[in-house]
Each structure stands twice: as C-alpha cells, then as structure tokens.
Design a protein around this motif. Structure first.
Motif, mmCIF file in Angstrom:
data_model
loop_
_atom_site.group_PDB
_atom_site.id
_atom_site.type_symbol
_atom_site.label_atom_id
_atom_site.label_comp_id
_atom_site.label_asym_id
_atom_site.label_seq_id
_atom_site.Cartn_x
_atom_site.Cartn_y
_atom_site.Cartn_z
ATOM 1 N N MET A 37 0.834 -1.203 0.000
ATOM 2 C CA MET A 37 0.000 0.000 0.000
ATOM 3 C C MET A 37 0.868 1.252 0.000
ATOM 4 O O MET A 37 1.991 1.253 0.509
ATOM 5 C CB MET A 37 -0.913 -0.085 1.231
ATOM 6 N N THR A 38 0.332 2.313 -0.576
ATOM 7 C CA THR A 38 1.100 3.550 -0.666
ATOM 8 C C THR A 38 0.874 4.372 0.593
ATOM 9 O O THR A 38 -0.260 4.575 1.002
ATOM 10 C CB THR A 38 0.606 4.377 -1.872
ATOM 11 N N LYS A 39 1.963 4.811 1.210
ATOM 12 C CA LYS A 39 1.766 5.728 2.333
ATOM 13 C C LYS A 39 3.013 6.569 2.605
ATOM 14 O O LYS A 39 4.118 6.214 2.185
ATOM 15 C CB LYS A 39 1.317 4.988 3.592
ATOM 16 N N ILE A 40 2.776 7.662 3.314
ATOM 17 C CA ILE A 40 3.863 8.550 3.711
ATOM 18 C C ILE A 40 3.827 8.646 5.235
ATOM 19 O O ILE A 40 2.777 8.908 5.822
ATOM 20 C CB ILE A 40 3.710 9.939 3.063
ATOM 21 N N THR A 41 4.978 8.381 5.872
ATOM 22 C CA THR A 41 5.030 8.335 7.332
ATOM 23 C C THR A 41 5.994 9.399 7.855
ATOM 24 O O THR A 41 7.084 9.581 7.315
ATOM 25 C CB THR A 41 5.488 6.935 7.805
ATOM 26 N N PHE A 42 5.562 10.076 8.913
ATOM 27 C CA PHE A 42 6.367 11.132 9.525
ATOM 28 C C PHE A 42 7.285 10.502 10.574
ATOM 29 O O PHE A 42 6.846 10.120 11.646
ATOM 30 C CB PHE A 42 5.455 12.176 10.179
ATOM 31 N N LEU A 43 8.572 10.392 10.254
ATOM 32 C CA LEU A 43 9.516 9.750 11.177
ATOM 33 C C LEU A 43 10.372 10.765 11.932
ATOM 34 O O LEU A 43 11.286 10.386 12.673
ATOM 35 C CB LEU A 43 10.427 8.775 10.419
ATOM 36 N N GLY A 44 10.092 12.052 11.739
ATOM 37 C CA GLY A 44 10.847 13.073 12.460
ATOM 38 C C GLY A 44 10.293 14.435 12.141
ATOM 39 O O GLY A 44 9.428 14.575 11.268
ATOM 40 N N ALA A 45 10.784 15.465 12.865
ATOM 41 C CA ALA A 45 10.327 16.841 12.678
ATOM 42 C C ALA A 45 8.798 16.939 12.652
ATOM 43 O O ALA A 45 8.220 17.687 11.871
ATOM 44 C CB ALA A 45 10.938 17.472 11.424
ATOM 45 N N ALA A 46 8.145 16.157 13.494
ATOM 46 C CA ALA A 46 6.697 16.282 13.686
ATOM 47 C C ALA A 46 6.519 16.748 15.131
ATOM 48 O O ALA A 46 6.906 16.042 16.053
ATOM 49 C CB ALA A 46 6.002 14.951 13.455
ATOM 50 N N GLY A 47 6.033 17.987 15.299
ATOM 51 C CA GLY A 47 5.939 18.572 16.642
ATOM 52 C C GLY A 47 7.285 19.067 17.158
ATOM 53 O O GLY A 47 7.422 19.403 18.324
ATOM 54 N N ALA A 48 8.290 19.129 16.303
ATOM 55 C CA ALA A 48 9.626 19.610 16.682
ATOM 56 C C ALA A 48 10.311 20.125 15.419
ATOM 57 O O ALA A 48 9.826 19.871 14.307
ATOM 58 C CB ALA A 48 10.452 18.476 17.294
ATOM 59 N N VAL A 49 11.425 20.857 15.581
ATOM 60 C CA VAL A 49 12.075 21.427 14.389
ATOM 61 C C VAL A 49 13.245 20.600 13.876
ATOM 62 O O VAL A 49 13.910 20.999 12.933
ATOM 63 C CB VAL A 49 12.566 22.874 14.625
ATOM 64 N N THR A 50 13.540 19.473 14.503
ATOM 65 C CA THR A 50 14.706 18.705 14.052
ATOM 66 C C THR A 50 14.322 17.255 13.758
ATOM 67 O O THR A 50 13.197 16.834 14.016
ATOM 68 C CB THR A 50 15.820 18.720 15.122
ATOM 69 N N GLY A 51 15.292 16.520 13.191
ATOM 70 C CA GLY A 51 15.069 15.089 12.932
ATOM 71 C C GLY A 51 14.266 14.801 11.678
ATOM 72 O O GLY A 51 13.677 13.721 11.561
ATOM 73 N N SER A 52 14.239 15.728 10.700
ATOM 74 C CA SER A 52 13.422 15.534 9.485
ATOM 75 C C SER A 52 13.670 14.189 8.816
ATOM 76 O O SER A 52 14.804 13.880 8.444
ATOM 77 C CB SER A 52 13.746 16.648 8.472
ATOM 78 N N LYS A 53 12.604 13.404 8.679
ATOM 79 C CA LYS A 53 12.660 12.102 7.979
ATOM 80 C C LYS A 53 11.235 11.757 7.573
ATOM 81 O O LYS A 53 10.356 11.681 8.426
ATOM 82 C CB LYS A 53 13.094 10.962 8.928
ATOM 83 N N TYR A 54 11.010 11.552 6.280
ATOM 84 C CA TYR A 54 9.670 11.195 5.804
ATOM 85 C C TYR A 54 9.797 9.987 4.903
ATOM 86 O O TYR A 54 10.537 10.025 3.920
ATOM 87 C CB TYR A 54 9.041 12.389 5.059
ATOM 88 N N LEU A 55 9.097 8.933 5.249
ATOM 89 C CA LEU A 55 9.203 7.684 4.499
ATOM 90 C C LEU A 55 8.062 7.593 3.498
ATOM 91 O O LEU A 55 6.893 7.692 3.871
ATOM 92 C CB LEU A 55 9.146 6.499 5.470
ATOM 93 N N VAL A 56 8.414 7.438 2.216
ATOM 94 C CA VAL A 56 7.409 7.325 1.159
ATOM 95 C C VAL A 56 7.446 5.898 0.629
ATOM 96 O O VAL A 56 8.485 5.437 0.161
ATOM 97 C CB VAL A 56 7.709 8.315 0.006
ATOM 98 N N GLU A 57 6.332 5.182 0.750
ATOM 99 C CA GLU A 57 6.276 3.784 0.297
ATOM 100 C C GLU A 57 5.276 3.659 -0.846
ATOM 101 O O GLU A 57 4.141 4.138 -0.728
ATOM 102 C CB GLU A 57 5.830 2.874 1.451
ATOM 103 N N ALA A 58 5.721 3.042 -1.945
ATOM 104 C CA ALA A 58 4.822 2.798 -3.085
ATOM 105 C C ALA A 58 5.354 1.631 -3.901
ATOM 106 O O ALA A 58 6.567 1.511 -4.091
ATOM 107 C CB ALA A 58 4.726 4.050 -3.965
#
Ligand SMILES: [Zn+2]
Length: 465
Positions: free
Chosen positions: A1-22
């Motif tokens: 399944m296709t999805k995008i997951t917030f693995l960082g920088a959610a509720g904070a300004v550091t640790g940006s990581k977004y996983l895109v699965e398709a």
C-alpha cells in the motif's frame, strides 16, 4: 500500500525524515538528526520503526544536520542504497557529516574525561568512518531539472533559497497507473536576502508537507545592517567582545557580507574578526564557487576593488585548537564567530565559558534557538549557564537579531504557499514546535482556506486518498 510516514520533525524542528512507500519500494526524504532537548536527542539512539536495510533510496532537500545528520547512523544500521543530493548539497555534506562525526567523538571523549555522561563508557552516535561510509553512497542529481528515481518516484527540485543547494522537492508517486504529487518544502528561505535567490513555489501538489519554524511570528523589519551596526558600535565603545554563535553554513557568510559592507561604509570600526570554525571557512569557499544559487553579483563586488565580499578587513580564520585558545587572551573589542549556532556543542561553548560573565560583552543570536538548547536558555533570560558541567554567571548582554534567520517568517510562508496554482487536498505542517504550527495552521485556514493537519511522530497518510 502507498503511504507517507512522519519519522521526524513532527511537533519539533529537528530530525526531518519522511518515508514514502509505493509499489513495494521505499524512499526516505531527508535523514536528519534530532537536536536540542535531551529527550529529543535521545531519539537518535532509538531504532527506526523501519528496517534501514529495507529503504531503497534517500533524497535530500538540503545539507543542514537536522536534515542529514542521521545518514551515518542509518548507513551503519544497514541502509546500502544511493543518497541523492545536488552538487552543492553533496559538497556541504562532505564537510558537515565529517564535522558532525568529529563532534560526536569529541563530546564522547570530553564526557568520559569529566565523567558526566549517562552512557558508560560514553559512546559517539557514529564515528568518522561511518560518516565516510555514508558519503560514499551519495549520487549527484541536477540542481533544478526533473529526474526519475524509479517507476514509482520522480522528483522535480525547486530552489528553496534557504542555504546553498537547498530545495523544495515535488515528488510524483506512481502506482498501478495512478499518480499523486507531494511537495516536501524542506526549509524555506527568505525573500530579498543578501546572497541567495528568493524561494520558488512549486506550481502544484496533491499534498504539501511544509515547515512551520516561524509560523507564529514575523521577523522584525528593521534592516539587519542597522541592528548589527548599532550593537557593534555600542559594544566596542565599552570595550567588550561581540560573540556570535553562528551556523557555519549560510549565517556566517551572510554576517560576514554585512560586516564587510558596514566596514566599507565606515559605519563600524574595523575590528579583528575571528571565525573560529575551520568548517565555516571551507563553507565560505563553496558559497563563492556555487554561484547558480546567488542573487548577489560576486563578480561586480570583486570588480569594485572592495576586496573579498565574504571577509571583514581584519579577518582571522582560526583552524587549530591552540589558536582558538589564544582568542581568550584578547581583551580589546573583537568579533568572535563560532559554531554551533544553538550552543549545543563546538567551540562556541569555550568562548561563552570565557565571555558570558563579563557585562561589557554581547552575545548575538542570529538564528533559531530550539527548545532545550543553551541558546534558548540564554535568550529567555537565564542567568546561570551550565557549560561543560560548570556554572557560569550570565552578565553579558544577550541580543537576538532574527532578521538573519534563514527561514521564512509567517507572512513569507503564506507568500510561498500562495504561489501554488491551486490548493492541495491537504497541507501538513511539519518542522515546527507545537505553538508555532498551531498558530500557522489557524492563519492558513483563515487566509487561504486550505485543509491543514499537524501530524504527530509516527503518523502516516495515503497520498492516493
Ligand atoms: Zn535548514
């Protein structure tokens, strides 16, 4: 399944990581380090909720450590794929990741010596060797031309005007003949800056993930050169030193450009300026090399005979630790710039240890200070700084000059979003502390009437929904 997951920088300004699965493939957008408060930094030691070996590619918006500083760790934990970045971002990462590894190693050594670490023996999050391994996985991509990663993912970068090489990425995700477009803003810079181009808005997206660092405020409108001139003159008159915790990338170059202009216009005295960061001087070379990101004409400045536009007249590029220590002996007015910008480590801590207790000195904060950092503590009026396990009384003047921010403010963010030709189905506000994101969410709904969400760490969504 296709999805995008917030693995960082959610509720904070550091640790940006977004996983895109398709289509059974995984693309990670940015791979940042969590920085700031201890409980946030602790997250760097947690295992990712996804096996690093199962990620196929990583693509970077820009080189800042809060977007790239986890790369050595993810590589040592099993990620073997290519890391896509443009030439400037790649060259900056060569400097930044090795420096980050060195800082991790130094901090672990220092903590071992002083005996104040929680880990026993203190460990670095990663080593220089592990940073080199990650750097070997970099693959250069075009500055602004579209490129295809796989049948599932294609990318179009837009200049984000934040630091050299910084981009917003418009990613088209394709699965079973359907496509969806998602824009990852990266960090969005300011309009009408000294050196870099204005940020460019991508034309369209089904979903937008947008930073919200300064979503609750506007930067002051006083020109930054007026502010700096006023502080430098006042401090020099009383015999003090001007200490500037500066991010080596971007901020140092902008500050040096403005100081040089002020000296040329005889609005400030020509003070000895110590750039106590071997990295900052290497980064300055890259700023001069990569002119494709400039609005400023270096050629014109060089031809004007005013000398190097990114150096003050009496500049000392400090490389060795011995030379750094020699700055302590200077008791006449001078300017000291050192990293890290949020005072979370690096040589700035030694200068603050030396200079904070003297009321003649000033500390100028020219960038965002995250919650839990020494920088934020000083800015909020803290009088008892803890540095290297010692208590230092704070008597120096503390100033904030947020005109130097490399991030758009609230009004500029609205301008950037307004550049989209149509509203997306939803805007996700990321890379902001909760108050800033909440406040910006209300503003966007009121002014643009867009659907807005503020995701939490670990949340995901389906871009085909
Ligand atoms: Zn950044």
């Amino acid at each position: 399944m296709t999805k995008i997951t917030f693995l960082g920088a959610a509720g904070a300004v550091t640790g940006s990581k977004y996983l895109v699965e398709a289509g059974g493939k995984c693309l990670l957008v940015d791979c940042g380090l969590f920085q700031g408060a201890r409980d946030l930094r602790q997250k760097n030691w947690d295992r990712l909720p996804v096996d690093p070996a199962s990620i196929d590619w990583i693509v970077l918006t820009h080189a800042h450590i809060d977007h790239t500083g986890y790369l050595p760790r993810i590589a040592s934990d099993g990620f073997r794929g290519p890391i896509f970045a443009n030439a400037a971002t790649h060259e900056l990462c060569n400097l930044l990741l090795l420096d980050s590894a060195h800082l991790q190693e130094e901090d672990a050594k220092f903590a071992a010596k002083k005996g104040y670490s929680k880990h026993s023996p203190p460990l670095p999050l990663y080593t220089t060797e592990e940073a080199q391994q990650a750097l070997a996985q970099f693959r250069e991509i075009p500055r602004s031309d579209p490129f295809t990663i796989s049948p599932q993912f294609s990318v179009k970068p837009y200049d984000a005007g934040h630091i050299l090489g910084s981009s917003s990425l418009q990613i088209t995700i394709t699965e079973n003949g359907k496509s969806a477009t998602v824009v990852f803003s990266g960090d969005v810079g300011r309009y009408n800056q000294a050196i870099l181009n204005d940020p460019a808005s991508p034309p369209r997206a089904d979903y937008v993930l947008c930073e919200s660092t300064y979503g609750d405020r506007d930067h002051p409108t006083t020109p930054p050169d007026d502010c700096i001139a006023e502080i430098v003159n006042r401090t020099a008159k009383r015999g003090g030193a001007i200490v500037i915790p500066a991010f080596a990338v971007g901020r140092t170059q902008t500050l040096m450009y403005i100081l040089r202009q002020l000296e040329n216009q005889q609005r400030i005295p020509k003070l000895p300026t110590f750039v106590d960061s071997p990295m900052a001087s290497n980064v300055t070379d890259l700023y001069i090399k990569h002119r494709e990101d400039h609005r400023l004409s270096f050629q014109k400045l060089e031809q004007s005979g005013d000398g190097d536009p990114l150096d003050t007249h009496e500049v000392h590029m400090v490389r060795s630790v011995e030379d750094s220590k020699k700055i302590n002996a200077i008791k006449t007015p001078c300017i000291i710039m050192a990293a890290s910008g949020m005072c979370t480590g690096g040589r700035i801590l030694h200068h603050l240890e030396q200079r904070l207790s003297d009321a003649r000195n000033v500390v100028i904060f020219a960038g965002y200070q995250a919650d839990g950092t020494l920088g934020r503590y000083l800015l909020s009026g803290g009088k008892d700084a803890r540095i290297h396990g010692q208590h230092i009384p704070v008597r120096a003047e503390i100033q904030e000059v947020s005109q130097f921010s490399a991030h758009s403010d609230r009004t500029e963010m609205i301008r950037w979003l307004s550049g989209f030709q149509a509203p997306p189905k939803r805007l996700f506000l990321i890379h902001g502390e909760p108050d800033a994101a909440q406040s910006f969410s209300a503003r966007v709904q009121q002014q643009l009437h867009w659907n807005v969400s503020i995701p939490k760490l670990g949340d995901s969504f389906d871009p085909f929904a």
